[in-house]
Scaffold this motif. Sequence first.
Motif, mmCIF file in Angstrom:
data_model
loop_
_atom_site.group_PDB
_atom_site.id
_atom_site.type_symbol
_atom_site.label_atom_id
_atom_site.label_comp_id
_atom_site.label_asym_id
_atom_site.label_seq_id
_atom_site.Cartn_x
_atom_site.Cartn_y
_atom_site.Cartn_z
ATOM 1 N N LEU A 168 0.821 -1.214 0.000
ATOM 2 C CA LEU A 168 0.000 0.000 0.000
ATOM 3 C C LEU A 168 0.853 1.261 0.000
ATOM 4 N N TYR A 173 -2.065 7.233 -5.399
ATOM 5 C CA TYR A 173 -3.463 7.351 -5.801
ATOM 6 C C TYR A 173 -3.697 8.655 -6.552
ATOM 7 N N SER A 198 -5.758 0.744 -8.200
ATOM 8 C CA SER A 198 -5.382 1.212 -6.867
ATOM 9 C C SER A 198 -4.924 0.105 -5.935
ATOM 10 N N LEU A 200 -6.539 -2.170 -4.388
ATOM 11 C CA LEU A 200 -7.373 -2.244 -3.189
ATOM 12 C C LEU A 200 -7.404 -3.649 -2.600
ATOM 13 N N LEU A 203 -5.177 -3.622 0.250
ATOM 14 C CA LEU A 203 -5.760 -2.950 1.409
ATOM 15 C C LEU A 203 -6.666 -3.899 2.181
ATOM 16 N N THR A 228 -13.887 8.812 -0.022
ATOM 17 C CA THR A 228 -13.164 8.490 1.222
ATOM 18 C C THR A 228 -13.876 7.359 1.961
ATOM 19 N N TYR A 243 -7.390 3.014 9.413
ATOM 20 C CA TYR A 243 -6.892 3.462 8.109
ATOM 21 C C TYR A 243 -7.983 4.257 7.414
ATOM 22 N N GLN A 244 -7.591 5.319 6.725
ATOM 23 C CA GLN A 244 -8.547 6.084 5.919
ATOM 24 C C GLN A 244 -8.087 6.066 4.472
ATOM 25 N N GLN A 245 -8.927 5.494 3.610
ATOM 26 C CA GLN A 245 -8.609 5.413 2.188
ATOM 27 C C GLN A 245 -9.199 6.621 1.462
ATOM 28 N N LYS A 246 -8.330 7.422 0.850
ATOM 29 C CA LYS A 246 -8.777 8.612 0.131
ATOM 30 C C LYS A 246 -8.633 8.408 -1.374
ATOM 31 N N ILE A 253 -14.218 -0.201 -2.874
ATOM 32 C CA ILE A 253 -13.777 -0.981 -1.714
ATOM 33 C C ILE A 253 -14.840 -2.008 -1.340
#
Length: 592
Positions: A168, A173, A198, A200, A203, A228, A243-246, A253
């Motif tokens: 990651l 991104y 990405s 994902l 992730l 987000t 975790y924060q996915q932007k 996701i």
Amino acid sequence: MGKINIRRHIGDILVSKGVVTNDQLQQALAILEEEPESSNRRLGQILFQDIGLNRHIIMREISRIYAFREVLSDLEVVSDDIIELIKKNLESLPEDVIEELVHYKAIPYQRQNGVITIAAADPSDPNIQPILNRLNFKQTELVYCNYDLVEQILSRVYEQKNEFLDLLEEIDYEEAQLVEDKEEDIDEEEIDAEINQSMLNSLVEGMLVESVRQGVSDVHVVPSGPTTTDIRFRIDGKLQLWYQQKNVKPEAISAVVKDKTRNVDRFERDASQDGFIQRQIDGHNIRYRVSIMPIVGNQYDRKFESIVIRILDDRKVIRDLDLLGLQKIAKTNFVKSIQKPSGIVIITGPTGSGKSTTLVAALYYVIDPTKNVLTIEEPVEYIIEGARQLKISPSMTFDQSIRGILRHDPDIVLVGEMRDLKTAEIAIKLANTGHLTFSTLHTNDAPSAVSRLFKMGVEPFLIANAVNLVMAQRLIRRLCSNCKEEYQPHPEIPKGIGFTDEEIAETTFYKPVGCDKCSGSGYKGRSAIHEALFFSKEIKQMILDAGGDIDENAIKDLAVSQGMLTLRGSGRERIKEGVTSIEEIIAITIED
């Protein structure tokens, strides 16, 4: 056949020492003979994995047979000095050797004068000796150490890598392009492209791995904006951002999680769905129960979903009642109730209060080969050895299972939850017709379960005759043993939760502080408090006399006079033991 003969010889020695019975040995050898030729499983593994015997007792005796000495035999908690010594020993070993030792649950215990001692949870494992042969030391020694201690040491000295999270960090991104105020159709090809671009997958896989390693109970995947997504871990009962996915659409996701989940439709976004994921994490099979529900966001044309994943780790299953932490009177009454040949034992509490854990421990206490144990759970959380756990499906619903179980010759029955009158009536009927029954209810305390059953439509005389015990429980956070601090609260605060002046004078109070080991929260791990309402003759008579006017407070007062601890009373005992804080008990319990 040579392997079988050697293992049979080891088994005979274990029988002669009284470690296993002859029946258990024959059962293990039968399993051994059915193993494929390529299998490397040893007799000891079968005895504790399949037969359910105590791992430490089995491996300690096998180690003695092979003349491996035992180290750290008298310890329950490994001291910081030993941890620091092992950390130094690790520095002298190549990275690839360390990885292999960790895989086989082995640690560099001692190093001096050109001699290194490796402590292993299973020194008889033939895969370990070749690793030792590669070490650049004059002499190597292999010794035995309790598996729990090895795990404890590894968790403190070795930071396991999460290769998915490493990936990651390499991702760049791109800023997502959004068109405002425009009706948006979901483009599946666009979502597929976003998933691939990405990474994902890394992730989500990293999330699954890390949640197990951090002891998480639930993972929450929640959209927090148009591009987000927040991933939150519930640790010790509290949600915290992991975790924060932007710059990635939440739908992408959700699609990745759905692709990895069985029994769900990736393209269904307007209905709730339930499924499961299975993974092997650090050599252990882990199951994840997945719940997906559509939610509303600021953009009404978008189809957002909330995902909650419950981690089901069978290593956390408690089979020994002593490990539940029941206080003296509660344990006495609980054991007395589950040892009866019939009657119902009810565990109450909110979701996440440990009801399933208590029920599983109770079942393991009473299960034996002479009894037919049936469970009806929706969904099944833990596999219980020796029980027949009915599989709920569209072809056999919960209601159908409840009705059918009466014709299946049960001795002991676990009904996951008494959700309505029909379920409650059948559970009570089982208890009144010679079956030991276990079930759960959602009530605030033990006495209110009586009025809850009555309000559901169960007659008071059936309640009085069927119920052995109702036990309410809650999980409280344990103070971090590394940083908790002694202090003297204002006397009115402990008095507010029922402490007497004498108890205040005799009690050492602690408060949370926060350190690296508890992530700054001041708490690490959880413990249970219990309110065990045993149905004595006097309690039964009070319920019968009450008829349709059941007085919960009168039942509680009578039970307390007979020695019952309320939830708050149980919490006070935890404070006296130095386990938790006054603030935690105030937050978790209500006034008596």
